[in-house]
Design an enzyme around this catalytic site. Sequence first.
Site, PDB file in Angstrom:
ATOM      1  N   ASP A  78       1.288  -7.529   1.909  1.00  0.00           N
ATOM      2  CA  ASP A  78       1.544  -6.244   1.855  1.00  0.00           C
ATOM      3  C   ASP A  78       2.846  -6.121   1.637  1.00  0.00           C
ATOM      4  O   ASP A  78       3.682  -5.940   2.935  1.00  0.00           O
ATOM      5  CB  ASP A  78       1.067  -5.299   3.432  1.00  0.00           C
ATOM      6  CG  ASP A  78       0.560  -4.279   2.886  1.00  0.00           C
ATOM      7  OD1 ASP A  78       1.185  -3.617   1.939  1.00  0.00           O
ATOM      8  OD2 ASP A  78      -0.287  -3.398   4.055  1.00  0.00           O
TER       9      ASP A  78
ATOM     10  N   HIS B 147       0.466  -1.706   0.471  1.00  0.00           N
ATOM     11  CA  HIS B 147       0.403   0.185   0.055  1.00  0.00           C
ATOM     12  C   HIS B 147       0.918   1.385  -0.347  1.00  0.00           C
ATOM     13  O   HIS B 147       0.435   2.581  -0.617  1.00  0.00           O
ATOM     14  CB  HIS B 147      -1.284   0.138   1.165  1.00  0.00           C
ATOM     15  CG  HIS B 147      -0.500   0.253   2.755  1.00  0.00           C
ATOM     16  ND1 HIS B 147       0.022  -0.788   3.529  1.00  0.00           N
ATOM     17  CD2 HIS B 147      -1.067   1.264   3.352  1.00  0.00           C
ATOM     18  CE1 HIS B 147       0.653  -0.723   4.775  1.00  0.00           C
ATOM     19  NE2 HIS B 147      -0.022   1.210   4.539  1.00  0.00           N
TER      20      HIS B 147
ATOM     21  N   SER C 224       3.910   2.577   8.056  1.00  0.00           N
ATOM     22  CA  SER C 224       4.054   1.133   7.217  1.00  0.00           C
ATOM     23  C   SER C 224       4.948   0.607   6.638  1.00  0.00           C
ATOM     24  O   SER C 224       5.766   2.217   6.680  1.00  0.00           O
ATOM     25  CB  SER C 224       2.900   1.499   6.577  1.00  0.00           C
ATOM     26  OG  SER C 224       1.354   1.750   7.649  1.00  0.00           O
TER      27      SER C 224
END
Length: 719
Positions: free
Chosen positions: A223, A83, A648
């Site tokens: 991810d 992402h 992240s």
Amino acid sequence: MLKKLAMSVAMICAAATSARADEGQWQPYQLPQLKSELKKIGIAIPAEKLADLSKHPMSAIVSLGGCSASFVSNAGLVVTNHHCAYGAIQRNSSPEHNYIENGFLAKTRAEELPGGPNTLVYVTDKVENVTARVLKGVTPAMTGKQRHDAVEKAIKALIAECESSGSVGAYRCSVPAFHRGLEYYRIRQMMIRDVRLVYAPADMIGNFGGDIDNYEWPRQGGDYSFLRAYVGKDGRPADPSPDNVPYQSKDFLVVSAAGLKNGDPVLLAGYPGRTSRYKLPSEVRAARDVTFPQRVAEIQADLDVIAASTKGKPADEVRYASVAKSLNNVMKKAQGLSDGFARKDIAAIKDAQDAEFRAWYARQPGKSPQLLAELDTVIAADIALSDEEFGHGVAFTSDLLKSAATLVRLASEGAKPDAEREVGYQQRDQNMIRARLNRLEQSYVAGVDQARFAAALQRYAKLPKSLHVQGLDALLPAADAVPALYANTRLGDTATRVGWMGKDAAALKASGDAFLQLALKLDGVTQSLKDRRAELDGNLERVIPQYMAAVIAWKKSQGKPVYPDANSTLRVTYGTVAPYSPADGITKGPFTTVQGIVQKHTGKDPFNAPQKLLDAIKAKRYGQFKDPVLGTVPVDFLTSADTTGGNSGSAVMNRNGELIGLNFDSTYESITKDWYFDPEITRAIHMDIRYMLWIMTEVDHADNLLQEMTIKYPTKAAK
């Protein structure tokens, strides 16, 4: 007394060695004072080495300007979350080459795709305390705005000095505040601006579960994505060019496929965005009762408009995929905060802490008799002004209006000497602005933007009066006048939009462009709001640091953690692999496996796993990535590490500093950790690096990247 407290803050922070092992987003320089905690949980890397940004593993940790990442080869190969690379994936996607849906793999460096002007890699190489230099010109007699302007002037000078220390454009420097203005550090980062997309799995792997599983556990998200940093042949950052060469990263992380088990220690390094651990009870209540409910309602309304405007139009859906993904993430976090505040009365906890602090403070010799009253006054003013700023954001829900407003402000600031320009509009910001104006091309459709703006104006009109910006209402167009604005503008054309950069205010005033004219009309109100914010910020910057110095001294007297709130700077946290209990009678284990993918697979988004992945699972082609305890391939795992947005893509490392996972989320129950850290239920979600390696081996056959990385396997060393 308060002056002495402020001067001794570094010593106080260094002395806070009795912190809980899980809580704390620590500045690297603090780690040597936490060596007993690191040793206690089993970290083998010397704390002094972790504090040194020039040594492994910290020298391999980088920022993407909103996400975290790390080098995994000496040829500039960077691994981060799927992402986090989504913008680059979307930029290169089309209905004919849909890399979002199908994934992308460059088998050679010649096949790597441009990440785009907003895909950047920042390598932090220097951090220095500049508090004395920032505050040198500040005097007690200054108004709030005068104080704010003096601090800003000093910061701009420090940044200019820092960025001139190397070749033009090589460094990006910043001077963020720590402890809400008690300290300032100057941070120098090499800014690599030629970054290319190397590999991204299919969205059905990287985003398996989609928004439904966002912030949820159990989770089965792969991810991850790979980028590569390129520089000029002289080794310095350069504009994108076919002649550029891979950046020779002086350090990189070894990837470990040995895996983890419950209770194992982890280190996590990255760039957490924002936390609010030191907020007052009144600020918690404002967030709980007003800010987050408003934000959820506003984002949902905007998402509904985007969905309705793009429905049945595949090209438009691709253009707004990244926008919708980002909005959904922000909304779910805001909803999670609202739910978390309802589940646990954090305001009441803060009330008790605040009462204890105030009682302690009242006993201190030489205390300021007016500090706490001033504190309450400026916080109340901040909450009120924040309401207006929210309303301003609603009224400006149009990408064309935002672009026009940027161009108007750029023209106005361009008439001033560079050092006097507003932050964000100096010469150093030109490339960033140009990139932002260019980037709009990949996420803009006139009809969608028009629908968003018209609907937002209607919502703004219905907001409580306290959320309306002073002087704005009479200047805004009516919703039914919006179509005429789009019919009489050319800002939707990228060349035209970017072409307005460098034009003066007179040229903009003489233009017949409807959005430029609207932005010119609204600029005065926007600037008035900014001026009021500067006045208030100056008062906050005068009062809050005095308060924080006292809070730090109070916490030190209790032996509690003393670390600054996250502010997008490099931090280290640590913890252990751990399950948790979100509710009575429910325990959630720390690992998920590929079997969960099969169980969740429905054949429909967002639980539509690729057939080749399902085939590999059903055939049990686990190879050396099979966990000996789980009996299969692990996908994601939980730890007690202290993380937030911005983390992240952060490297999750084992006791030896080897890469064993990528941070990408938190459990839903953990979202309120931004305001209050609860060690019993706070869990971060990480992708197990073994799942990534297994996908690369068995599903996507990314052999070239597997060979490039240095990988330590559980039974034999390999590269």
